[in-house]
Enzyme design. Sequence first.
Site: not given
Length: 206
Positions: A92, A122, A167, A173, A190
């Site tokens: 989107n 960086h 969201a 990781r 979960r």
Amino acid sequence: MATNRRTAAVQMIAQTKGRLYDANFDQAILDALDECKELCYDYNQMRPTAREERGEFLRTIVGSMGSHATIVSPFWCDYGANIHLGENFFANHGLVVLDGAPVTFGDNVFIAPNCVFSTAGHPIDAPRRNEGLEYALPITVGDDVWFGMGVTVCPGVTIGSNVVIGAGSVVTRDIPSGVVAVGNPCRVLRKITDADATRYERWVRE
């Protein structure tokens, strides 16, 4: 497909293998970045209803893509040549991909508005950072992954298949397959189970 200039730039970065390289003053890199930004600008000016033309133009930006991919404008990336889109890819508004290293998406990946996938990092120490040095580590996303609004995926992350990233998450990781993960930093919340297939009632036109 990506041009020789952009392909050469990402091949040079690939040779660094995650080590620091000159990202701000190397003329070949700057030229490749400028070329890609011009292409992204042109793509973002195309009519929304010109779907076939937009799809063909998208192929000139990214390194590879399946038979069907949709990216809703605006879309910005660094080189494009390091972006690989699987089948049935949808992103989107507001997708940003900083593809100094490869960013690979599997099939059926859905991306909500304003998400960032950045392979670039960086140095923590200011003197080397001020020299314009950076590094790039690849990002890999499996099949059947949904990213909620405003997700940021950081360098070097691998995300498995059948995953939902909530969201606002910042993914620092690796995330395994078959889970819902959310947060900053993003963590597994979960597992996705068979019960999730019955969570929503489908509307049928009367």
